[in-house]
Design a protein around this motif. Structure first.
Motif, short mmCIF file in Angstrom:
data_model
loop_
_atom_site.label_atom_id
_atom_site.label_comp_id
_atom_site.label_asym_id
_atom_site.label_seq_id
_atom_site.Cartn_x
_atom_site.Cartn_y
_atom_site.Cartn_z
N PRO A 241 0.85 -1.21 0.00
CA PRO A 241 0.00 0.00 0.00
C PRO A 241 0.87 1.25 0.00
N ASP A 242 0.26 2.42 -0.29
CA ASP A 242 1.04 3.65 -0.12
C ASP A 242 0.95 4.08 1.34
N LEU A 243 1.51 5.23 1.65
CA LEU A 243 1.62 5.65 3.05
C LEU A 243 0.46 6.51 3.53
N ALA A 244 -0.71 6.38 2.89
CA ALA A 244 -1.89 7.11 3.37
C ALA A 244 -2.20 6.71 4.81
N THR A 245 -2.72 7.66 5.57
CA THR A 245 -2.99 7.42 7.00
C THR A 245 -3.88 6.21 7.21
N SER A 246 -4.94 6.09 6.40
CA SER A 246 -5.89 4.99 6.58
C SER A 246 -5.25 3.63 6.28
N HIS A 247 -4.21 3.61 5.48
CA HIS A 247 -3.57 2.35 5.08
C HIS A 247 -2.73 1.73 6.19
N TYR A 248 -2.27 2.58 7.12
CA TYR A 248 -1.45 2.06 8.21
C TYR A 248 -2.02 2.41 9.59
N ALA A 249 -3.33 2.67 9.63
CA ALA A 249 -3.98 2.86 10.92
C ALA A 249 -3.91 1.54 11.70
N ASN A 250 -3.98 1.62 13.02
CA ASN A 250 -3.89 0.41 13.86
C ASN A 250 -4.95 -0.62 13.47
N GLU A 251 -6.18 -0.12 13.21
CA GLU A 251 -7.26 -1.04 12.84
C GLU A 251 -6.95 -1.75 11.52
N THR A 252 -6.33 -1.01 10.60
CA THR A 252 -6.00 -1.58 9.28
C THR A 252 -4.94 -2.67 9.39
N THR A 253 -3.84 -2.36 10.08
CA THR A 253 -2.76 -3.35 10.19
C THR A 253 -3.21 -4.58 10.98
N GLN A 254 -4.03 -4.37 11.99
CA GLN A 254 -4.56 -5.51 12.75
C GLN A 254 -5.43 -6.39 11.87
N TRP A 255 -6.24 -5.75 11.00
CA TRP A 255 -7.11 -6.51 10.08
C TRP A 255 -6.24 -7.33 9.12
N LEU A 256 -5.19 -6.73 8.58
CA LEU A 256 -4.31 -7.42 7.64
C LEU A 256 -3.62 -8.61 8.31
N ILE A 257 -3.15 -8.40 9.55
CA ILE A 257 -2.50 -9.50 10.28
C ILE A 257 -3.50 -10.60 10.59
N GLN A 258 -4.70 -10.21 11.00
CA GLN A 258 -5.74 -11.18 11.34
C GLN A 258 -6.09 -12.07 10.15
N HIS A 259 -6.09 -11.49 8.96
CA HIS A 259 -6.44 -12.25 7.75
C HIS A 259 -5.20 -12.79 7.03
N GLN A 260 -4.06 -12.72 7.73
CA GLN A 260 -2.82 -13.32 7.25
C GLN A 260 -2.42 -12.81 5.86
N ILE A 261 -2.57 -11.51 5.66
CA ILE A 261 -2.15 -10.88 4.42
C ILE A 261 -0.76 -10.29 4.64
N LYS A 262 0.20 -10.79 3.91
CA LYS A 262 1.57 -10.31 4.04
C LYS A 262 1.67 -8.92 3.40
N PHE A 263 2.13 -7.93 4.16
CA PHE A 263 2.21 -6.57 3.62
C PHE A 263 3.54 -5.93 4.01
N ILE A 264 3.90 -4.88 3.27
CA ILE A 264 5.16 -4.17 3.54
C ILE A 264 4.98 -3.28 4.77
N PRO A 265 5.80 -3.46 5.80
CA PRO A 265 5.68 -2.65 7.02
C PRO A 265 5.90 -1.17 6.73
N LYS A 266 5.28 -0.33 7.53
CA LYS A 266 5.35 1.11 7.33
C LYS A 266 6.78 1.63 7.37
N GLN A 267 7.60 1.09 8.30
CA GLN A 267 8.97 1.58 8.45
C GLN A 267 9.85 1.24 7.26
#
Length: 342
Positions: A241-267
């Motif tokens: 994803p790009d670095l938009a606020t909604s893309h790396y909100a806590n709720e978003t990253t938790q949802w991605l982890i919960q559904h086992q979607i491998k994504f590029i970390p914000k850092q």
């Protein structure tokens, strides 16, 4: 050339017994052309001096010194044009045009590019290198997503800025004038894509909310999950994803982890590298198709239907080729910085 003439004149004048062919062969062995030596001998026989005679006609205004000044005034400078240079040198604009061409200087339009701080210019190559070498391989499918607003009109499309006519005064108003509302109506479109396909889009309403974490999860990531299950259930993939606020909100990253979607970390995600993510080029292709021929929407439903239809018409081979260039672009940025791919 003057030194060669002196030598030929001296040999031909002092050695009357030598034939022309002997003199020519002598200088041919030194690498000079036969025709050049014959021309110098003919010059001697015609009684012409070694030096060139003064030539008729107006002498050029730009001698070597002035050409050097012109090059210094024009090369790699912003805000320079031929009329300004003509005023500065006291000549006509065509004279400047001719001499710039003589110098080999060409005019190039400046490209638009993100503005980077020194710190970001140092960070971006490292982060791109991390994505290329640590998070992906040549067998990894990279999935990207993005949002774009589509307006009812085609005001911003370059191909719709002009028209042909025999008489400008007798052109219909809708062709002659490019009207624009102060607050034009727009709909938001989100989708994701990879080298294998394009996801089902989310198309918002003209008065709908902006993308926040709740909307992003409910309307966008739900479609991303279906896309991954459809095209990449057995693949090595990573979501970028790009670095938009909604893309790396806590709720978003938790949802991605919960559904086992491998994504590029914000850092690790590099900022402001739109050309490295081919979805930017995809939007251009889609917009050209939507507004082709000066098309405009009169209703929101009409615009949504048009967008869905044109997404299906996008050539998947083009999308696949674009997505397969990501790691090459990351390598270029890693080696030469973000401007290397513009």
């Amino acid at each position: 050339m003057i030194d060669l003439r002196k030598r030929v004149f001296s040999m031909y004048g002092k050695n009357k017994n030598l034939k022309k062919i002997d003199i020519v062969k002598h200088f041919e062995l030194e690498g000079f052309k036969r025709s050049t030596i014959y021309n110098i001998i003919k010059r001697y026989e015609n009684g012409l001096p070694i030096e060139d005679c003064p030539r008729s006609g107006r002498p050029p205004y730009f001698d070597r010194k002035k050409l050097k000044r012109l090059q210094h005034a024009a090369a790699n400078r912003i805000g320079v044009n031929q009329r300004k240079l003509a005023t500065k040198f006291g000549v006509t604009q065509p004279a400047i045009h001719y001499n710039l061409k003589k110098l080999g200087l060409k005019y190039y339009k400046r490209q638009k590019a993100p503005k980077y701080t020194t710190k970001r210019l140092q960070q971006i190559p490292k982060k791109c290198g991390n994505i290329r070498r640590q998070l992906t391989t040549k067998h990894t499918f990279i999935i990207v997503d993005d949002e774009k607003y589509f307006s009812f009109s085609n005001d911003d499309m370059p191909q719709n800025t002009g028209f042909y006519s025999f008489d400008k005064e007798h052109v219909p108003d809708n062709v002659k004038y490019k009207t624009k509302e102060k607050y034009s109506k727009k709909v938001l479109v989100w989708l994701s894509l990879s080298a294998k396909g394009i996801s089902k889009p989310f198309i918002g309403t003209a008065k709908g909310p902006a993308i926040n974490s709740n909307v992003y999860i409910k309307e966008c990531l739900s479609k991303l999950l279906v896309f991954i299950e459809t095209y990449h259930s057995h693949d090595d993939y990573i979501f970028w994803p790009d670095l938009a606020t909604s893309h790396y909100a806590n709720e978003t990253t938790q949802w991605l982890i919960q559904h086992q979607i491998k994504f590029i970390p914000k850092q690790v995600n590099p900022p402001k590298v739109p050309k490295a993510r081919p979805i930017e080029d995809f939007w251009s292709i889609l917009a050209n198709k939507v507004y082709e021929g000066g098309w405009e929407a009169t209703t929101e439903l009409q615009l949504k239907q048009r967008i869905r239809k044109k997404i299906k018409e996008v050539d998947m081979k083009v999308v696949s080729n674009m997505m397969n260039t990501i790691r090459t672009k990351l390598r270029k940025i890693e080696n030469s910085g973000p401007f290397a791919i513009l």
